[in-house]
Scaffold this motif. Structure first.
Motif, PDB file in Angstrom:
ATOM      1  N   ALA A  91       0.829  -1.208   0.000  1.00  0.00           N
ATOM      2  CA  ALA A  91       0.000   0.000   0.000  1.00  0.00           C
ATOM      3  C   ALA A  91       0.867   1.263   0.000  1.00  0.00           C
ATOM      4  O   ALA A  91       0.585   2.228  -0.728  1.00  0.00           O
ATOM      5  CB  ALA A  91      -0.924  -0.010   1.214  1.00  0.00           C
ATOM      6  N   ALA A  92       1.930   1.252   0.813  1.00  0.00           N
ATOM      7  CA  ALA A  92       2.820   2.410   0.843  1.00  0.00           C
ATOM      8  C   ALA A  92       3.535   2.597  -0.492  1.00  0.00           C
ATOM      9  O   ALA A  92       3.734   3.727  -0.952  1.00  0.00           O
ATOM     10  CB  ALA A  92       3.844   2.249   1.962  1.00  0.00           C
ATOM     11  N   GLY A  93       3.891   1.499  -1.148  1.00  0.00           N
ATOM     12  CA  GLY A  93       4.542   1.588  -2.459  1.00  0.00           C
ATOM     13  C   GLY A  93       3.620   2.152  -3.515  1.00  0.00           C
ATOM     14  O   GLY A  93       4.016   3.007  -4.318  1.00  0.00           O
ATOM     15  N   VAL A  94       2.371   1.698  -3.520  1.00  0.00           N
ATOM     16  CA  VAL A  94       1.403   2.223  -4.491  1.00  0.00           C
ATOM     17  C   VAL A  94       1.158   3.704  -4.227  1.00  0.00           C
ATOM     18  O   VAL A  94       1.117   4.514  -5.160  1.00  0.00           O
ATOM     19  CB  VAL A  94       0.083   1.414  -4.428  1.00  0.00           C
ATOM     20  N   TRP A  95       1.003   4.071  -2.959  1.00  0.00           N
ATOM     21  CA  TRP A  95       0.789   5.475  -2.613  1.00  0.00           C
ATOM     22  C   TRP A  95       1.980   6.329  -3.052  1.00  0.00           C
ATOM     23  O   TRP A  95       1.806   7.427  -3.577  1.00  0.00           O
ATOM     24  CB  TRP A  95       0.556   5.608  -1.112  1.00  0.00           C
ATOM     25  N   GLY A  96       3.174   5.826  -2.854  1.00  0.00           N
ATOM     26  CA  GLY A  96       4.356   6.572  -3.266  1.00  0.00           C
ATOM     27  C   GLY A  96       4.443   6.758  -4.775  1.00  0.00           C
ATOM     28  O   GLY A  96       4.808   7.823  -5.261  1.00  0.00           O
ATOM     29  N   VAL A  97       4.095   5.721  -5.526  1.00  0.00           N
ATOM     30  CA  VAL A  97       4.120   5.823  -6.996  1.00  0.00           C
ATOM     31  C   VAL A  97       3.064   6.794  -7.476  1.00  0.00           C
ATOM     32  O   VAL A  97       3.311   7.618  -8.369  1.00  0.00           O
ATOM     33  CB  VAL A  97       3.953   4.432  -7.634  1.00  0.00           C
ATOM     34  N   VAL A  98       1.878   6.739  -6.897  1.00  0.00           N
ATOM     35  CA  VAL A  98       0.815   7.673  -7.294  1.00  0.00           C
ATOM     36  C   VAL A  98       1.233   9.099  -6.982  1.00  0.00           C
ATOM     37  O   VAL A  98       1.052  10.006  -7.801  1.00  0.00           O
ATOM     38  CB  VAL A  98      -0.509   7.308  -6.587  1.00  0.00           C
ATOM     39  N   ARG A  99       1.795   9.322  -5.816  1.00  0.00           N
ATOM     40  CA  ARG A  99       2.243  10.659  -5.425  1.00  0.00           C
ATOM     41  C   ARG A  99       3.367  11.149  -6.335  1.00  0.00           C
ATOM     42  O   ARG A  99       3.419  12.320  -6.708  1.00  0.00           O
ATOM     43  CB  ARG A  99       2.711  10.625  -3.984  1.00  0.00           C
ATOM     44  N   LEU A 100       4.258  10.238  -6.721  1.00  0.00           N
ATOM     45  CA  LEU A 100       5.391  10.611  -7.565  1.00  0.00           C
ATOM     46  C   LEU A 100       4.957  10.958  -8.978  1.00  0.00           C
ATOM     47  O   LEU A 100       5.480  11.888  -9.585  1.00  0.00           O
ATOM     48  CB  LEU A 100       6.408   9.462  -7.601  1.00  0.00           C
TER      49      LEU A 100
END
Length: 157
Positions: A91-100
């Motif tokens: 979940a943190a990885g997906v959130w980071g990619v979306v934010r990036l």
């Protein structure tokens, strides 16, 4: 007579060019708007953005799994914390990619021209053609011509 007019116009044009170049030199270089700067100039080319997004995603999963594995070893609860923290890492990885990868700043300048309240297509009904057969002026005439010619209309089922 025409030569005098041409000379007068050319001298006026030369004076205007000279005053514009002086004003431009006094201002210095024009600042480039942030959204106009190319991605390569900022260091965010497509390949580097993809590599950064992938590494951020993988690192979040590895950190989450590592924390879960360490808690399982420490507390003696085999895969419970590993599974929970693995999911949190995903979940943190997906959130980071979306934010990036989401656009930064720009506000309404990056929006579609159709998303504004005064867009050209606002106020038109988008009903099915069968519900209102003669809703637009040209539509009824073309339908009548197709029916009169005996041809089937392939657009409608």
């Amino acid at each position: 007579m025409a030569d005098d007019d041409d000379e007068r116009l050319r001298s006026g044009l030369d004076k205007l060019k000279a005053s514009l170049s002086k004003a431009r030199e006094a201002q210095g270089p024009a600042p480039v708007p942030r959204d106009r700067v190319s991605e390569a100039a900022r260091g965010d080319s497509g390949v580097s953005l993809g590599m950064r997004a992938g590494s951020e995603f993988i690192s979040a999963i590895i950190v989450g799994s590592g924390v879960g594995w360490a808690l399982d070893r420490l507390l003696g609860t085999n895969p419970a914390f590993l599974i929970v923290f693995f999911m949190l890492g995903v979940a943190a990885g997906v959130w980071g990619v979306v934010r990036l990868t989401s656009p930064k700043g720009g506000g309404s300048a990056r929006d579609s021209r159709l998303s504004h309240p005064d867009a050209a297509d606002k106020g038109f009904s988008r009903s099915a053609p069968a519900a209102e057969p003669d809703a637009s002026p040209g539509r009824g005439a073309s339908r009548g011509a197709k029916e009169a010619s005996g041809g089937a209309d392939d657009d409608e089922d």
